[in-house]
Design an enzyme around this catalytic site. Structure first.
Site, short mmCIF file in Angstrom:
data_model
loop_
_atom_site.label_atom_id
_atom_site.label_comp_id
_atom_site.label_asym_id
_atom_site.label_seq_id
_atom_site.Cartn_x
_atom_site.Cartn_y
_atom_site.Cartn_z
N ARG A 46 0.84 -1.20 0.00
CA ARG A 46 0.00 0.00 0.00
C ARG A 46 0.88 1.25 0.00
O ARG A 46 0.60 2.24 -0.67
CB ARG A 46 -0.94 0.01 1.21
CG ARG A 46 -1.68 1.33 1.37
CD ARG A 46 -2.84 1.26 2.35
NE ARG A 46 -2.57 0.48 3.53
CZ ARG A 46 -1.85 0.90 4.59
NH1 ARG A 46 -1.30 2.10 4.58
NH2 ARG A 46 -1.69 0.13 5.64
N TYR A 98 -16.19 16.89 -15.95
CA TYR A 98 -16.72 15.53 -16.01
C TYR A 98 -17.78 15.35 -14.92
O TYR A 98 -17.62 15.83 -13.79
CB TYR A 98 -15.57 14.54 -15.82
CG TYR A 98 -15.98 13.12 -15.57
CD1 TYR A 98 -16.83 12.45 -16.44
CD2 TYR A 98 -15.53 12.43 -14.44
CE1 TYR A 98 -17.21 11.15 -16.21
CE2 TYR A 98 -15.90 11.12 -14.20
CZ TYR A 98 -16.75 10.49 -15.09
OH TYR A 98 -17.13 9.19 -14.85
N ASP A 170 -6.86 18.96 -14.77
CA ASP A 170 -7.20 17.64 -15.31
C ASP A 170 -6.72 17.62 -16.76
O ASP A 170 -7.26 18.32 -17.61
CB ASP A 170 -8.71 17.41 -15.22
CG ASP A 170 -9.12 16.01 -15.67
OD1 ASP A 170 -8.40 15.41 -16.49
OD2 ASP A 170 -10.18 15.53 -15.22
N LYS A 195 -8.17 6.34 -19.78
CA LYS A 195 -8.43 6.83 -21.12
C LYS A 195 -7.19 6.71 -22.01
O LYS A 195 -6.70 5.62 -22.22
CB LYS A 195 -8.94 8.28 -21.02
CG LYS A 195 -10.01 8.51 -19.95
CD LYS A 195 -11.22 7.61 -20.10
CE LYS A 195 -12.43 8.04 -19.26
NZ LYS A 195 -12.24 7.99 -17.81
#
Length: 378
Positions: A46, A98, A170, A195
């Site tokens: 982690r 978004y 972004d 993406k």
């Protein structure tokens, strides 16, 4: 090092233990220590994993930042960045973001006391007006999803610096191949790596790069504390996808240019949104801050009925969420990616029920144009 070379040789290009030219998938949760605290750079996956670390170093190099971070999704990345702020803090966001970003800010993070205001950041004067005494950051999407609006990153960053605010960008649509926001003054850049960066519709991931050691320390603390990390197999898939990002982005754009020429001449298309068009709002800003305009197009066919008919007729454009993959995808944002935004808000932004968004893939351009021509016959 030029960008295409950096895509392949950036970060940690080979395994130092074996010489393998592809970083191995370290499918491991914990690591042997020689003594208490005597680990070899990794102690628990982690906190850090060699495969994820290689990806994080690579995206750091591509965005030319101080440190990179890999998360389990784009939304996990956005949420982790917002965890840098405290209850009572205020963030200004681009209005045409978004739908998932809008949802997490207005339905989740607001419950933790993080306030948000959505404005048209393509007009810098709106940013000045929206700043409050408790404002801590400006969050920009450019180009936006789905109207592809352009915000002046350098201009917005200058405004932010005047008020001691962070600038967050972004960069999903442009990728670091076409746009590097940190070089334009931004402090944090993030991606839905699901993406274009992944590019093959086979991984869900988010990436963040910061421009300072303090932000790196703070974001690593959040990443380690909240645990929304990317697993080693998905990290490896992103490293593999990044190697071909340059040639993919160039081919996406070449196909897109020819599809736009077709759409411009079709009577069934009322309006086209693409930052590469000289008629697009803030096209001149885009020319200064990007090296390419990408493979996303939105266009309005006039009504929900016509949009639905188009979606029923296409053969090579796959009706699906997401974007940026080798296959061409098509959607109606009002009913899909932006359905979480109230209808009155969508209409105010210009996200009509007749708006169609396409992510142009790598199929033969003539097949794609023939597919759209047939579907637009009605």
């Amino acid at each position: 090092m030029k960008t295409k070379t950096k895509l392949i040789h950036g970060g940690i290009p080979s395994d130092q233990q074996t010489g393998a030219v592809s970083i191995p998938i370290y499918q491991v949760s914990t690591y042997k220590q020689d003594g208490i605290g005597g680990h070899k750079g990794f102690e628990y996956s982690r906190t850090g994993n060699p495969t994820r670390h290689a990806l994080e170093e690579l995206i750091k190099d591509l965005e030319e930042g101080t440190a990179g971070f890999a998360f389990s999704s784009g939304m996990a990345a956005i949420t982790a960045v917002m965890m840098l702020f405290n209850s009572g803090d205020h963030v200004i966001l681009t209005d045409d973001v978004y739908g998932g970003t809008y949802r997490v800010m207005t339905k989740v993070l607001n419950k933790l006391g993080i306030e948000s205001t959505f404005i048209d950041t393509s007009n810098l004067s709106n940013i000045e007006t929206a700043i409050r005494s408790n404002t801590k950051a400006i969050y920009i999407e450019t180009p936006t999803n789905p109207l592809l609006k352009i915000t002046d990153i350098r201009g917005a960053s200058n405004v932010a610096k005047e008020h001691n605010l962070l600038t967050i960008v972004d960069n999903t649509f442009s990728t670091p191949y076409w746009q590097t926001p940190l070089n334009l003054g931004a402090d944090i850049v993030l991606h839905s790596a699901t993406k274009y960066i992944g590019g093959h519709s086979d991984v869900v991931a988010g990436l963040v790069v910061v421009n300072s050691n303090q932000l790196a320390e703070d974001l690593h603390f959040v990443q380690n504390s909240t645990g929304g990390i990317l697993g080693p197999q998905d990290s490896w898939l992103l490293i593999r996808g990044i190697k071909t990002l340059g040639i993919r982005m160039e081919e996406h754009e070449e196909n897109t240019k020819q599809i736009i020429e077709f759409l411009q001449s079709h009577p069934g298309v009322e309006k086209i949104y693409y930052p590469g068009l000289s008629s697009h709002p803030n096209h001149n800003i885009a020319k200064k801050q990007v090296r390419g305009y990408g493979g996303m197009i939105s266009f309005d066919v006039g009504s929900e009925e016509k949009a639905e008919q188009l979606l029923k007729q296409v053969k090579y454009f796959t009706l699906a969420e997401s974007l940026g993959a080798v296959e061409s995808l098509i959607s109606v944002p009002a009913k899909m990616t932006h359905a979480s935004i109230p209808k009155e808000r969508r209409e105010e932004l210009g996200i009509t029920d007749g708006l169609v968004r396409i992510s142009v893939g790598l199929e033969d351009m003539e097949d794609l144009i023939a597919d759209l021509a047939n579907a637009l016959k009605g």
